[in-house]
Design an enzyme around this catalytic site. Structure first.
Site, PDB file in Angstrom:
ATOM      1  N   LYS A  91       0.845  -1.201   0.000  1.00  0.00           N
ATOM      2  CA  LYS A  91       0.000   0.000   0.000  1.00  0.00           C
ATOM      3  C   LYS A  91       0.881   1.252   0.000  1.00  0.00           C
ATOM      4  O   LYS A  91       0.615   2.213  -0.727  1.00  0.00           O
ATOM      5  CB  LYS A  91      -0.945  -0.018   1.207  1.00  0.00           C
ATOM      6  CG  LYS A  91      -2.047  -1.072   1.068  1.00  0.00           C
ATOM      7  CD  LYS A  91      -2.842  -1.308   2.348  1.00  0.00           C
ATOM      8  CE  LYS A  91      -3.785  -2.505   2.155  1.00  0.00           C
ATOM      9  NZ  LYS A  91      -4.603  -2.823   3.321  1.00  0.00           N
ATOM     10  N   GLN A 114      -4.683  -1.493   9.375  1.00  0.00           N
ATOM     11  CA  GLN A 114      -4.564  -2.831   8.790  1.00  0.00           C
ATOM     12  C   GLN A 114      -5.185  -3.870   9.730  1.00  0.00           C
ATOM     13  O   GLN A 114      -4.914  -3.881  10.931  1.00  0.00           O
ATOM     14  CB  GLN A 114      -3.080  -3.152   8.522  1.00  0.00           C
ATOM     15  CG  GLN A 114      -2.843  -4.453   7.778  1.00  0.00           C
ATOM     16  CD  GLN A 114      -3.415  -4.465   6.367  1.00  0.00           C
ATOM     17  OE1 GLN A 114      -3.546  -3.440   5.714  1.00  0.00           O
ATOM     18  NE2 GLN A 114      -3.787  -5.632   5.884  1.00  0.00           N
ATOM     19  N   ASP A 125     -11.020   2.608   3.574  1.00  0.00           N
ATOM     20  CA  ASP A 125     -11.316   1.174   3.432  1.00  0.00           C
ATOM     21  C   ASP A 125     -12.815   0.926   3.207  1.00  0.00           C
ATOM     22  O   ASP A 125     -13.212  -0.154   2.771  1.00  0.00           O
ATOM     23  CB  ASP A 125     -10.901   0.421   4.705  1.00  0.00           C
ATOM     24  CG  ASP A 125      -9.559  -0.278   4.575  1.00  0.00           C
ATOM     25  OD1 ASP A 125      -9.245  -0.732   3.463  1.00  0.00           O
ATOM     26  OD2 ASP A 125      -8.845  -0.371   5.588  1.00  0.00           O
TER      27      ASP A 125
HETATM   28  N1  GUN Z   1      -6.745  -6.953   5.957  1.00  0.00           N
HETATM   29  C1  GUN Z   1      -7.043  -7.741   4.903  1.00  0.00           C
HETATM   30  N2  GUN Z   1      -7.631  -6.999   3.929  1.00  0.00           N
HETATM   31  C2  GUN Z   1      -7.683  -5.731   4.372  1.00  0.00           C
HETATM   32  C3  GUN Z   1      -8.157  -4.518   3.810  1.00  0.00           C
HETATM   33  O1  GUN Z   1      -8.669  -4.446   2.696  1.00  0.00           O
HETATM   34  N3  GUN Z   1      -8.023  -3.419   4.588  1.00  0.00           N
HETATM   35  C4  GUN Z   1      -7.484  -3.457   5.829  1.00  0.00           C
HETATM   36  N4  GUN Z   1      -7.409  -2.326   6.519  1.00  0.00           N
HETATM   37  N5  GUN Z   1      -7.028  -4.566   6.383  1.00  0.00           N
HETATM   38  C5  GUN Z   1      -7.125  -5.696   5.646  1.00  0.00           C
END
Ligand code: GUN
Length: 279
Positions: free
Chosen positions: A52, A96, A119
Protein backbone atom coordinates in the site's frame (compact mmCIF):
# COMPACT_ATOMS: atom_id res chain seq x y z
CA UNK A 1 -10.92 -21.39 -23.27
CA UNK A 2 -11.37 -18.42 -21.07
CA UNK A 3 -10.39 -14.83 -21.63
CA UNK A 4 -7.93 -14.01 -18.84
CA UNK A 5 -8.87 -10.83 -17.01
CA UNK A 6 -5.55 -9.12 -16.35
CA UNK A 7 -5.90 -7.45 -12.95
CA UNK A 8 -2.29 -6.38 -12.96
CA UNK A 9 -2.70 -4.46 -16.22
CA UNK A 10 -6.07 -2.93 -15.28
CA UNK A 11 -4.80 -1.89 -11.84
CA UNK A 12 -1.78 -0.28 -13.50
CA UNK A 13 -4.08 1.71 -15.82
CA UNK A 14 -6.05 2.94 -12.80
CA UNK A 15 -2.89 3.86 -10.90
CA UNK A 16 -1.58 5.79 -13.91
CA UNK A 17 -4.89 7.70 -14.20
CA UNK A 18 -4.67 8.52 -10.48
CA UNK A 19 -1.03 9.58 -10.78
CA UNK A 20 -2.05 12.16 -13.38
CA UNK A 21 -4.87 13.44 -11.17
CA UNK A 22 -2.53 13.71 -8.19
CA UNK A 23 0.01 15.64 -10.28
CA UNK A 24 -2.71 18.07 -11.34
CA UNK A 25 -3.82 18.50 -7.71
CA UNK A 26 -0.21 19.18 -6.68
CA UNK A 27 -0.03 21.99 -9.25
CA UNK A 28 -3.02 23.54 -7.44
CA UNK A 29 -1.10 23.22 -4.17
CA UNK A 30 -3.11 20.26 -2.87
CA UNK A 31 -1.24 17.33 -1.39
CA UNK A 32 -2.85 13.98 -0.55
CA UNK A 33 -1.78 11.96 2.46
CA UNK A 34 -2.74 8.54 3.82
CA UNK A 35 -2.08 7.44 7.41
CA UNK A 36 -1.32 3.72 7.58
CA UNK A 37 -1.58 2.10 11.00
CA UNK A 38 -0.23 -1.38 11.68
CA UNK A 39 -0.47 -3.06 15.06
CA UNK A 40 2.10 -5.81 15.64
CA UNK A 41 4.37 -7.44 13.07
CA UNK A 42 2.25 -10.11 11.36
CA UNK A 43 4.30 -10.93 8.22
CA UNK A 44 1.27 -11.02 5.86
CA UNK A 45 0.04 -7.67 7.18
CA UNK A 46 3.54 -6.23 6.76
CA UNK A 47 3.53 -7.30 3.09
CA UNK A 48 0.09 -5.72 2.49
CA UNK A 49 1.04 -2.51 4.30
CA UNK A 50 4.32 -2.36 2.36
CA UNK A 51 2.47 -2.75 -0.95
CA UNK A 52 0.00 0.00 0.00
CA UNK A 53 2.83 2.38 0.85
CA UNK A 54 4.61 1.51 -2.40
CA UNK A 55 1.44 2.31 -4.38
CA UNK A 56 1.15 5.65 -2.55
CA UNK A 57 4.75 6.51 -3.49
CA UNK A 58 4.10 5.60 -7.15
CA UNK A 59 0.99 7.75 -7.41
CA UNK A 60 2.40 10.68 -5.45
CA UNK A 61 0.36 10.26 -2.28
CA UNK A 62 2.29 10.93 0.91
CA UNK A 63 2.00 8.02 3.35
CA UNK A 64 2.53 8.34 7.09
CA UNK A 65 3.34 5.08 8.90
CA UNK A 66 2.28 4.30 12.42
CA UNK A 67 3.72 1.02 13.69
CA UNK A 68 2.29 0.17 17.08
CA UNK A 69 3.39 -2.76 19.26
CA UNK A 70 1.18 -5.86 19.54
CA UNK A 71 0.57 -4.92 23.20
CA UNK A 72 -0.81 -1.45 22.51
CA UNK A 73 -3.98 -0.70 24.48
CA UNK A 74 -7.17 0.06 22.59
CA UNK A 75 -7.49 3.57 24.06
CA UNK A 76 -4.08 4.51 22.70
CA UNK A 77 -4.94 3.26 19.20
CA UNK A 78 -8.26 5.12 19.27
CA UNK A 79 -6.68 8.33 20.50
CA UNK A 80 -4.18 8.16 17.59
CA UNK A 81 -7.13 7.74 15.20
CA UNK A 82 -8.91 10.70 16.80
CA UNK A 83 -5.82 12.85 16.39
CA UNK A 84 -5.57 11.84 12.70
CA UNK A 85 -9.30 12.55 12.25
CA UNK A 86 -8.59 16.16 13.27
CA UNK A 87 -5.43 16.51 11.17
CA UNK A 88 -6.26 18.56 8.05
CA UNK A 89 -3.14 17.26 6.31
CA UNK A 90 -4.43 13.65 6.43
CA UNK A 91 -7.06 12.60 3.86
CA UNK A 92 -7.32 8.90 4.60
CA UNK A 93 -6.82 6.60 7.59
CA UNK A 94 -6.17 2.90 7.16
CA UNK A 95 -5.93 0.46 10.07
CA UNK A 96 -4.56 -2.83 8.79
CA UNK A 97 -6.67 -5.80 9.94
CA UNK A 98 -6.73 -8.19 11.71
CA UNK A 99 -6.02 -6.52 15.07
CA UNK A 100 -4.79 -8.42 18.16
CA UNK A 101 -7.45 -10.27 20.19
CA UNK A 102 -7.55 -7.75 23.05
CA UNK A 103 -8.65 -4.96 20.71
CA UNK A 104 -12.27 -4.52 19.64
CA UNK A 105 -12.05 -4.20 15.86
CA UNK A 106 -15.55 -2.73 15.53
CA UNK A 107 -14.76 0.02 18.04
CA UNK A 108 -11.57 0.90 16.16
CA UNK A 109 -13.30 1.04 12.77
CA UNK A 110 -16.06 3.18 14.27
CA UNK A 111 -13.46 5.65 15.60
CA UNK A 112 -12.30 6.49 12.05
CA UNK A 113 -14.03 9.56 10.65
CA UNK A 114 -16.31 8.43 7.77
CA UNK A 115 -14.76 11.31 5.78
CA UNK A 116 -11.37 9.53 5.99
CA UNK A 117 -12.58 5.90 5.91
CA UNK A 118 -10.76 4.89 2.71
CA UNK A 119 -11.32 1.17 3.43
CA UNK A 120 -15.08 1.75 3.43
CA UNK A 121 -15.52 -0.33 6.61
CA UNK A 122 -17.21 2.27 8.86
CA UNK A 123 -20.91 1.55 9.53
CA UNK A 124 -21.77 4.92 7.98
CA UNK A 125 -19.92 3.99 4.75
CA UNK A 126 -21.63 0.59 4.74
CA UNK A 127 -25.04 2.22 5.28
CA UNK A 128 -24.42 4.72 2.47
CA UNK A 129 -23.52 1.86 0.12
CA UNK A 130 -26.71 0.02 1.06
CA UNK A 131 -28.99 2.95 0.21
CA UNK A 132 -27.00 4.23 -2.78
CA UNK A 133 -25.66 7.39 -1.17
CA UNK A 134 -22.21 8.90 -1.63
CA UNK A 135 -19.52 7.23 0.48
CA UNK A 136 -16.30 5.26 0.27
CA UNK A 137 -16.73 1.84 -1.36
CA UNK A 138 -14.90 -1.17 0.07
CA UNK A 139 -11.86 -1.73 -2.12
CA UNK A 140 -12.04 -5.40 -3.14
CA UNK A 141 -15.66 -5.42 -4.38
CA UNK A 142 -15.22 -1.99 -6.00
CA UNK A 143 -12.13 -3.38 -7.74
CA UNK A 144 -14.11 -6.35 -9.05
CA UNK A 145 -16.73 -4.02 -10.57
CA UNK A 146 -13.87 -2.16 -12.30
CA UNK A 147 -12.42 -5.46 -13.59
CA UNK A 148 -15.80 -6.34 -15.12
CA UNK A 149 -16.46 -2.88 -16.59
CA UNK A 150 -12.98 -2.44 -18.02
CA UNK A 151 -13.21 -5.93 -19.59
CA UNK A 152 -16.55 -4.98 -21.21
CA UNK A 153 -18.42 -7.66 -19.26
CA UNK A 154 -22.05 -6.62 -18.95
CA UNK A 155 -23.55 -6.88 -15.45
CA UNK A 156 -27.09 -5.56 -16.04
CA UNK A 157 -29.63 -8.38 -16.25
CA UNK A 158 -27.01 -11.07 -15.58
CA UNK A 159 -27.30 -13.85 -13.02
CA UNK A 160 -24.63 -13.03 -10.44
CA UNK A 161 -23.76 -15.52 -7.70
CA UNK A 162 -21.52 -14.51 -4.81
CA UNK A 163 -20.03 -17.31 -2.70
CA UNK A 164 -19.33 -15.95 0.78
CA UNK A 165 -21.05 -13.35 2.95
CA UNK A 166 -18.24 -11.51 4.73
CA UNK A 167 -18.61 -7.83 5.58
CA UNK A 168 -15.48 -7.02 3.57
CA UNK A 169 -16.25 -8.89 0.34
CA UNK A 170 -19.43 -10.99 0.03
CA UNK A 171 -22.08 -8.60 1.32
CA UNK A 172 -20.78 -5.37 -0.29
CA UNK A 173 -20.09 -7.31 -3.53
CA UNK A 174 -23.75 -8.33 -3.66
CA UNK A 175 -24.89 -4.73 -3.16
CA UNK A 176 -22.56 -3.37 -5.84
CA UNK A 177 -23.66 -6.00 -8.38
CA UNK A 178 -27.26 -5.14 -7.54
CA UNK A 179 -26.47 -1.46 -8.05
CA UNK A 180 -25.25 -2.42 -11.56
CA UNK A 181 -28.61 -4.11 -12.14
CA UNK A 182 -27.40 -7.68 -11.82
CA UNK A 183 -29.73 -10.37 -10.47
CA UNK A 184 -27.86 -11.35 -7.34
CA UNK A 185 -27.74 -14.49 -5.20
CA UNK A 186 -25.54 -14.68 -2.10
CA UNK A 187 -24.51 -18.18 -1.06
CA UNK A 188 -22.75 -19.44 2.09
CA UNK A 189 -21.87 -22.54 4.06
CA UNK A 190 -25.54 -23.37 4.73
CA UNK A 191 -26.64 -23.03 1.08
CA UNK A 192 -28.33 -26.17 -0.21
CA UNK A 193 -26.95 -27.61 -3.45
CA UNK A 194 -24.29 -24.95 -3.85
CA UNK A 195 -23.08 -26.45 -7.12
CA UNK A 196 -26.49 -26.10 -8.78
CA UNK A 197 -26.87 -22.49 -7.57
CA UNK A 198 -23.38 -21.55 -8.79
CA UNK A 199 -24.02 -23.23 -12.14
CA UNK A 200 -26.78 -20.71 -12.79
CA UNK A 201 -24.30 -17.83 -12.68
CA UNK A 202 -23.27 -15.71 -15.63
CA UNK A 203 -20.91 -14.00 -13.19
CA UNK A 204 -19.57 -16.11 -10.32
CA UNK A 205 -17.62 -14.40 -7.53
CA UNK A 206 -15.76 -16.86 -5.28
CA UNK A 207 -14.89 -15.52 -1.84
CA UNK A 208 -15.07 -18.73 0.17
CA UNK A 209 -11.61 -18.90 1.66
CA UNK A 210 -11.04 -22.54 0.65
CA UNK A 211 -8.16 -23.29 -1.73
CA UNK A 212 -9.26 -24.48 -5.20
CA UNK A 213 -12.74 -25.48 -4.00
CA UNK A 214 -14.53 -24.18 -7.08
CA UNK A 215 -14.13 -26.76 -9.83
CA UNK A 216 -15.90 -26.84 -13.21
CA UNK A 217 -18.84 -28.61 -11.54
CA UNK A 218 -19.77 -25.18 -10.12
CA UNK A 219 -19.37 -23.26 -13.36
CA UNK A 220 -21.69 -22.77 -16.34
CA UNK A 221 -20.09 -22.91 -19.79
CA UNK A 222 -18.98 -19.43 -20.78
CA UNK A 223 -19.44 -17.88 -17.31
CA UNK A 224 -17.21 -15.13 -15.94
CA UNK A 225 -15.37 -16.40 -12.86
CA UNK A 226 -13.89 -13.95 -10.35
CA UNK A 227 -11.54 -15.44 -7.77
CA UNK A 228 -11.11 -13.45 -4.54
CA UNK A 229 -9.19 -16.15 -2.66
CA UNK A 230 -5.49 -16.14 -2.00
CA UNK A 231 -3.76 -19.14 -0.46
CA UNK A 232 -0.42 -20.88 -0.52
CA UNK A 233 -0.45 -24.53 -1.57
CA UNK A 234 1.86 -27.29 -0.33
CA UNK A 235 4.59 -26.16 -2.76
CA UNK A 236 4.30 -22.60 -1.40
CA UNK A 237 2.72 -21.47 -4.68
CA UNK A 238 -0.17 -18.98 -4.63
CA UNK A 239 -3.62 -20.25 -5.56
CA UNK A 240 -7.19 -19.01 -5.25
CA UNK A 241 -10.60 -20.35 -4.27
CA UNK A 242 -11.02 -21.52 -7.87
CA UNK A 243 -9.34 -24.57 -9.35
CA UNK A 244 -7.98 -22.49 -12.22
CA UNK A 245 -6.68 -25.31 -14.44
CA UNK A 246 -9.99 -27.18 -14.16
CA UNK A 247 -12.24 -24.15 -14.78
CA UNK A 248 -10.17 -22.30 -17.40
CA UNK A 249 -11.18 -24.49 -20.39
CA UNK A 250 -14.93 -23.96 -19.86
CA UNK A 251 -15.18 -20.41 -18.45
CA UNK A 252 -15.82 -17.41 -20.67
CA UNK A 253 -13.53 -15.17 -18.64
CA UNK A 254 -11.51 -15.76 -15.48
CA UNK A 255 -9.24 -13.89 -13.08
CA UNK A 256 -5.89 -15.52 -12.26
CA UNK A 257 -4.28 -15.73 -8.80
CA UNK A 258 -1.99 -13.90 -8.45
CA UNK A 259 -2.61 -11.01 -10.85
CA UNK A 260 -6.40 -10.85 -10.75
CA UNK A 261 -8.41 -9.31 -7.92
CA UNK A 262 -5.45 -8.72 -5.57
CA UNK A 263 -3.83 -5.77 -7.36
CA UNK A 264 -7.24 -4.15 -7.82
CA UNK A 265 -7.80 -3.84 -4.07
CA UNK A 266 -4.80 -1.55 -3.72
CA UNK A 267 -5.69 0.43 -6.86
CA UNK A 268 -9.16 1.10 -5.44
CA UNK A 269 -7.69 2.11 -2.08
CA UNK A 270 -5.60 4.67 -3.96
CA UNK A 271 -8.74 5.75 -5.83
CA UNK A 272 -10.52 6.29 -2.50
CA UNK A 273 -7.60 8.40 -1.22
CA UNK A 274 -7.75 10.62 -4.30
CA UNK A 275 -11.55 10.88 -4.50
CA UNK A 276 -11.70 11.63 -0.76
CA UNK A 277 -9.34 14.53 -1.22
CA UNK A 278 -11.53 15.97 -4.00
CA UNK A 279 -14.60 16.30 -1.78
N1 GUN B 1 -6.75 -6.95 5.96
C1 GUN B 1 -7.04 -7.74 4.90
N2 GUN B 1 -7.63 -7.00 3.93
C2 GUN B 1 -7.68 -5.73 4.37
C3 GUN B 1 -8.16 -4.52 3.81
O1 GUN B 1 -8.67 -4.45 2.70
N3 GUN B 1 -8.02 -3.42 4.59
C4 GUN B 1 -7.48 -3.46 5.83
N4 GUN B 1 -7.41 -2.33 6.52
N5 GUN B 1 -7.03 -4.57 6.38
C5 GUN B 1 -7.13 -5.70 5.65
Amino acid sequence: MAYVIDGKKISQEIKDELKEQVEALKKDGKEIALAVIQVGTDPASSVYVGNKKKACAYIGIRSESYELPETVVQEELISLIERLNQDDKINGILVQLPLPEHIDEDAVIKAISPAKDVDGFHPESVGALMIGQQGFLPCTPAGIIQLLKRSDIEIAGKECVVIGRSNIVGKPMAVLLLRENGTVTVTHSKTKDLKAVCKRADILVAAVGKPRMITREYVKDGATVIDVGIHRNAENKLCGDVDYEDVFPIAGAITPVPGGVGPMTIAMLMNNCVSGALH
